[in-house]
Write an enzyme that holds these catalytic residues in place. Structure first.
Site, PDB file in Angstrom:
ATOM      1  N   GLU A  46      39.031  46.019  46.719  1.00 16.86           N
ATOM      2  CA  GLU A  46      39.591  46.526  45.476  1.00 16.86           C
ATOM      3  C   GLU A  46      40.977  45.923  45.335  1.00 16.86           C
ATOM      4  OE1 GLU A  46      39.268  50.828  45.663  1.00 16.86           O
ATOM      5  OE2 GLU A  46      37.237  50.536  46.427  1.00 16.86           O
ATOM      6  N   ASP A  57      49.324  57.725  42.612  1.00 13.01           N
ATOM      7  CA  ASP A  57      49.614  57.113  43.907  1.00 13.01           C
ATOM      8  C   ASP A  57      50.785  57.743  44.635  1.00 13.01           C
ATOM      9  OD1 ASP A  57      47.686  54.915  44.282  1.00 13.01           O
ATOM     10  OD2 ASP A  57      48.434  54.325  42.316  1.00 13.01           O
TER      11      ASP A  57
END
Ligand SMILES: Cc1ncc(COP(=O)(O)O)c(C=O)c1O
EC number: 4.2.1.20
Lengths: 257, 393
Positions: A46, A57
């Site tokens: 990814e 995140d």
């Protein structure tokens, strides 16, 4: 049927996917890292395209995103780098990032560029299902791109069924509702959540991500699903000066302990 | 034309809920219940009682005589600065704490820029005995120190946001991350008409009390509930959304929204979103935001912490696009001078945010018969150090 679907159809052993942020630690390291990961035994990749405000995140990926942006990474630069992707990398590759850079690049143009580069799928965590269905699905389909949605322990069953229907790659199971980089804590409740999903017998395979950082958590994930995705723990090792050389040992440590 | 949200959560092209799955259950719970909750008679009664007895509403509509004389129009100030805690922000936090209570939430989080929303959130959490965590950019913690002290005194935990420009945008990111990591017991009280649907609509409804009162107050004072102009400053846009709400369908009322131009719209240090921004997605909704060609959010700048934000709420993006409201801007210098002017002419020290709305009066031309309402969104106590330094007082 793209490379990703083939992988899930044929691979018997637990699948390991690695996330890294394009443009970190160096602007032009993207394909070097990808190639090293394939050689070391990662099953698919990814590649993150950085965004200034990555709300899903934790600190490690935030920092890598900021550094990548400072290094000059943009979607234009990334697609330029990916022109050589299929000369150097044969495992499946997904692009992962937030929706706003995709919107500015243009959805159609983004899908076309991804397909042209030999990308197999896309993960955009902040693209809602409704908008995906109305505005993006045809474009993804036309270019043979898998679209992957996330599922958390709080996602209701009916919604998981709907996600399964809209997905044609795999289902990205979060070990808990968390930003990236928290360690997987396998409690009785997470185990019952993993079994609940397994027992739903979804049409798509599932992978567990967020918080997978070592052999133990990788093995645990593989007990319930087809495998796991490692992000923050890998991005951390890219901070060292000889990061390419450290990749084989890292992958071995996840797969074999 | 409708200026309100549709059943999909959109205002024309803007709005929606662009959120990662981790936020979906909480946002969906709110979306499916908020209208039902705020329409319950018990809710309305408690909301109205608190606005009256605790906040001190209705806030006065004051005819600013000397200011009116200077500009040649009847200028009314909607005195949100007189609310408990000193700004319009408390209208929203009272509403949201009552919603949070009815959703059974035990822990409240918020982001804050100027600290007014943080203070208003800490206040209602103390009132209801709920845990309160406020995210605030490191830069703002420094320039709005009195508000940090107030939040702490009322028992809130203030956590510095250290990423990006260390201001409101970054505090909002941190609050969203907190909510992702606390999916069960926490309600996020967003402080402006931004964020995923239903926040922009819910916050606008709670702030709409500003224009609801203004209409009957104008009627009492002037014989007509319709002014010629309605002015408000725009950070995320909540005081403006509340000030405009009951005038949206009033064809006589021209709506003017004033953004912060910082050191000049094109100086590279500005927060004038409609002038500099493009359509895109920020903090969960499709709107207009300041961004690069590559879709990276540009760090804004304004001397006023409450306007130092690179986006505007989706309803504002819609009002801008369909031209129902005019979007203009005022620089740091213009706003600071307007703040000093109000202090000297009327004995009212406005928040620097509100001073941006006042600054626009200088650019308007009047024939002498106009009625103008300016939303005085907050008081300037928190800004005294900035005023002192700017004017060398
Ligand atoms: C007094 C005052 N006015 C205006 C604003 C800007 O917010 P909004 O645009 O949501 O009204 C703030 C934000 O902190 C504020 O404190």
């Amino acid at each position: 049927m793209n490379r990703l679907n083939q992988l899930f159809d044929t691979k018997k052993e637990p699948i390991l996917s690695i996330y890294f942020t394009a443009g970190y630690p160096e602007l032009n390291a993207t394909l070097d890292i990808a190639e090293a990961l394939e050689k070391a035994g990662a099953d698919f990749l990814e590649i993150g395209f950085p965004y200034s405000d990555p709300v899903a995140d934790g600190p490690v990926i935030q920092e890598s995103s900021q550094r990548a942006l400072n290094n000059g990474m943009t979607l234009n630069v990334l697609f330029d780098q990916l022109k050589d992707l299929r000369k150097r990398v044969s495992i499946p590759v997904l692009l992962m990032g937030y929706v706003n850079p995709v919107l500015q690049y243009g959805v159609e143009r983004f899908c076309a560029a991804a397909a042209e580069a030999g990308v197999d799928g896309v993960i955009v965590p902040d693209l809602p299902m409704y908008e995906y269905e109305e505005l993006y699905r045809d474009c993804f389909g036309k270019h043979g791109l898998s679209n992957v949605f996330l599922v958390t322990p709080q996602t209701a069953e009916a919604r998981i069924r709907k996600i399964d229907e809209l997905t044609n790659g795999f289902i990205y199971l979060l070990s808990s509702s968390a930003t990236t980089g928290k360690n997987l804590d396998v409690s009785v409740t997470t185990e019952s959540y993993f079994s609940r999903i397994r027992d739903m017998e979804l049409k798509n395979p599932a992978m567990i991500g967020f918080g997978i950082s070592d052999h133990r958590s990788f093995q645990k994930a593989a007990q319930y699903t087809r495998g796991a995705i490692v992000g923050s723990a890998f991005v951390k090792i890219l901070g060292a000066s000889d990061y390419l050389a450290n990749i084989p040992a890292f992958i071995r440590s996840i797969k074999e302990g | 034309m409708s200026y309100h949200v549709n059943e999909k959560g959109y205002y024309g092209d803007f709005g929606g809920a662009y959120i990662p799955e981790m936020l979906y259950p909480n946002v969906e719970e709110l979306r499916s219940k908020y209208l039902e909750i705020i329409r319950e008679p018990g809710f309305t009664a408690e909301f109205e009682a608190l606005l009256r007895d605790y906040v001190g509403r209705p806030s006065p509509l004051f005819l600013a005589g000397r200011l009116s004389e200077k500009y040649g129009a009847a200028i009314y100030l909607k005195r949100e600065d007189l609310n408990h805690t000193g700004a319009h922000k408390i209208n929203n936090t009272i509403g949201q704490i009552l919603v949070a209570e009815r959703l059974g939430k035990k822990r409240i989080i918020a982001e804050t820029g100027a600290g007014q929303h943080g203070v208003a959130t800490a206040t209602v959490c103390a009132l209801k005995g709920l845990e309160c965590v406020v995210y605030m950019g490191e830069v703002d913690i420094e320039r709005q120190a009195p508000n940090v002290a107030r939040m702490k005194m009322m028992g809130a935990t203030v956590i510095p946001a250290t990423s990006g420009s260390k201001t409101l945008k970054d505090a909002t990111n941190e609050a969203m991350r907190d909510w992702i990591n606390n999916p069960e017991n926490t309600h996020y009280i967003i402080g402006s008409v931004v964020g995923p649907h239903p926040y922009p609509d819910m916050v606008a409804r709670f702030q709409s009390v500003i224009s609801e009162e203004t209409r009957w107050q104008l009627k009492e004072k002037t014989g007509s509930e319709s002014p010629d102009y309605v002015l408000a400053c725009v950070g995320g846009g909540s005081n403006a959304a509340g000030m405009f709400y009951h005038f949206l369908d009033d064809p006589k009322a021209k709506l003017v929204a004033v953004e912060a131009a910082g050191k000049g719209v094109h100086s590279g240090e500005s927060a004038a979103t409609t002038a500099l921004g493009k359509e895109g997605v920020l903090h969960g909704s499709r709107s207009i935001l300041m961004q690069t060609e590559d879709g990276q959010v540009v760090e804004p700048y304004s001397i006023s912490a409450g306007l130092d934000y690179p986006g505007i709420g989706p309803q504002h993006a819609h009002l801008f696009k369909v031209k129902r409201a005019e979007y203009v801007s005022a620089t740091d210098d213009d706003a600071m001078r307007a703040g000093l002017l109000l202090a000297r002419l009327e004995g009212i020290i406005p928040a620097i945010e509100s001073a941006h709305a006042l600054a626009h009066l200088d650019r308007m031309t009047f024939t002498g018969n106009e009625t103008v309402v300016v939303c005085l969104s907050g008081r300037g106590d928190k800004d005294l150090a900035t005023y002192m330094k700017f004017f060398g007082l």
